[in-house]
Design a protein around this motif. Sequence first.
Motif, PDB file in Angstrom:
ATOM      1  N   ARG A 124       0.841  -1.211   0.000  1.00  0.00           N
ATOM      2  CA  ARG A 124       0.000   0.000   0.000  1.00  0.00           C
ATOM      3  C   ARG A 124       0.868   1.250   0.000  1.00  0.00           C
ATOM      4  N   ALA A 125       1.880   1.251   0.894  1.00  0.00           N
ATOM      5  CA  ALA A 125       2.730   2.431   1.028  1.00  0.00           C
ATOM      6  C   ALA A 125       3.505   2.683  -0.268  1.00  0.00           C
ATOM      7  N   VAL A 126       4.033   1.610  -0.860  1.00  0.00           N
ATOM      8  CA  VAL A 126       4.818   1.766  -2.089  1.00  0.00           C
ATOM      9  C   VAL A 126       3.921   2.282  -3.217  1.00  0.00           C
ATOM     10  N   ALA A 127       2.699   1.771  -3.287  1.00  0.00           N
ATOM     11  CA  ALA A 127       1.767   2.245  -4.327  1.00  0.00           C
ATOM     12  C   ALA A 127       1.494   3.743  -4.114  1.00  0.00           C
ATOM     13  N   ASP A 128       1.285   4.153  -2.886  1.00  0.00           N
ATOM     14  CA  ASP A 128       1.039   5.579  -2.607  1.00  0.00           C
ATOM     15  C   ASP A 128       2.260   6.432  -2.952  1.00  0.00           C
ATOM     16  N   TYR A 129       3.437   5.857  -2.705  1.00  0.00           N
ATOM     17  CA  TYR A 129       4.681   6.589  -2.992  1.00  0.00           C
ATOM     18  C   TYR A 129       4.783   6.950  -4.477  1.00  0.00           C
ATOM     19  N   ARG A 130       4.196   6.106  -5.314  1.00  0.00           N
ATOM     20  CA  ARG A 130       4.289   6.326  -6.770  1.00  0.00           C
ATOM     21  C   ARG A 130       3.481   7.540  -7.225  1.00  0.00           C
ATOM     22  N   ASP A 131       2.650   8.088  -6.337  1.00  0.00           N
ATOM     23  CA  ASP A 131       1.920   9.316  -6.669  1.00  0.00           C
ATOM     24  C   ASP A 131       2.615  10.470  -5.922  1.00  0.00           C
ATOM     25  N   PRO A 132       3.562  11.158  -6.590  1.00  0.00           N
ATOM     26  CA  PRO A 132       4.426  12.121  -5.886  1.00  0.00           C
ATOM     27  C   PRO A 132       3.656  13.208  -5.140  1.00  0.00           C
ATOM     28  N   LYS A 133       2.550  13.684  -5.723  1.00  0.00           N
ATOM     29  CA  LYS A 133       1.836  14.779  -5.069  1.00  0.00           C
ATOM     30  C   LYS A 133       1.167  14.298  -3.762  1.00  0.00           C
ATOM     31  N   GLY A 134       0.485  13.157  -3.898  1.00  0.00           N
ATOM     32  CA  GLY A 134      -0.178  12.582  -2.722  1.00  0.00           C
ATOM     33  C   GLY A 134       0.846  12.230  -1.645  1.00  0.00           C
ATOM     34  N   TRP A 135       2.005  11.721  -2.085  1.00  0.00           N
ATOM     35  CA  TRP A 135       3.034  11.318  -1.119  1.00  0.00           C
ATOM     36  C   TRP A 135       3.582  12.536  -0.370  1.00  0.00           C
ATOM     37  N   ALA A 136       3.818  13.611  -1.122  1.00  0.00           N
ATOM     38  CA  ALA A 136       4.350  14.826  -0.480  1.00  0.00           C
ATOM     39  C   ALA A 136       3.387  15.305   0.613  1.00  0.00           C
TER      40      ALA A 136
END
Length: 494
Positions: free
Chosen positions: A455-467
Amino acid sequence: MNKTTKTTTKKTTTKKVAITKKILFVASEAQPFCATGGLADVCGSLPKEIKKEDPSIDIRTIIPLYSNIPNCFRKDFKFLGHIYVTLSWRKEYCGVFEYDHEGIKYYFVDNEKYFKRENGEYGYFDDAERFAFFSKSVIDVLPIIDFMPDIIHVNDWQAALIPTYLKVAGYPEEYQRIKTILNIHNIQYQGRYGSQILGDVLGIDEKYRSILDQDGDVNILKGAIVTADKVITVSPTYAEEIKTVEHSNGLSSIVNANAGKLIGILNGLDYDFYNPATDKVIYTNFDVDHMEGKKKNKELLQKEFGLEVNPDKPIIAFCSRINVLKGFDLVKSCIEKLVTELDIQVVGVGSGDREYVDFFTYLNNKYPKNVHVSLGFSLEIGKKIYSGADIYIMPSLTEPCGLSQLVASRYGVVPIVRETGGLKDTIKDFGCLGGGNGYTFTNPVVGDLEYSIRRAVADYRDPKGWAEKVRTVMTLDFSWNKTAKQYLEAYNNL
Ligand code: GLC
């Protein structure tokens, strides 16, 4: 206007505060003098936070004078005097040194036979005797340090004989009036020894055996749960958990019998010591509004560890003892698969059990561009890891409070934790109503850790959401601001 301000400032700095309470804080380790884990962080920061909260409290700290306490402090120690401490048939030399640090008076108990050892603070055949000596000394040196406390606040089993000695060792009336608090940082460690040590080592009369007895053994922590006036654990959830068989390492019935004096207070983090904006140890400083430094740190960490330098690969990190209780069975069962399936890197630092040391040595060798686990504890490497990593894993089976998830958050590393003890009290899942500050899972099973990492890695792939997520975790307040007050309340309620 200016003039008034000036006068007021002068007044407050020169004004002597009337002391309302005297507390002696006793620990077997404290930052920055000696440390093996989170205990030292808390013991090095809590007294000064209490003093900050209420300057009318005279709180002083006493620890053993281990040989590894650095010379930069020792050279300014002041020798106060010495006595001989009686421990059963022994009479042992006990010297006392004093040193002021960050507004707190520290005392150091000196005896080279017990504390001048080659391999760190603990783990010797005579630890029971070493810490019985330390505990007895703390009481016996009160006249030398000229400080008769209202409360003695002891931490973990190494100092836990103090409440018991005060009750059973024949001290005069004024010592009987001292109240005691036992802080349990981890109930897994109890100071449990064979029955024969009661008289011969601890010097406690046979008629008091039942206080320390646990199934025929002598259990030092158990004795203090019985004899202390108050028992505090390092998070509210852990205070509940240690009433259960699963988390109490054999002491649940004693904890339940003493539940009336048990409370849980969440640890805070020393926000000066762990501050990415000023930390001298990390490659480049940064803060939530200047995240270029974090990017640079990631690059330099990848370089230093010989990993592929790639800003787009999420770095999964840990800085921890590497053992079963910290959840490394789960990590071991899924991490290689994740390294090969997901485009990730894994970094870590810590010492630990052979099985896992061998496993990470194997991973380091097999995936040198994507895995680097540094074996052996180093705070410096740990801080560099926090400064450059993206995702933090802490799948502990049991965790009294846990500080790493707080340090990780402060350094912009999004935590994945198992919902236990202080991890449950500090990290809520991003999917929670009202939003969260990490990824959490309930059961200590491999599939759930694996799913959380995915889940975390998938979220990381969206730079804006991750920031956004990184900003959320970095702006939380895990300092002592919120909880030091609760210690004051505990002192006042005694
Ligand atoms: C122990 C516990 C840890 C806690 C620390 C400080 O190391 O294992 O969870 O944060 O003490 O209280």
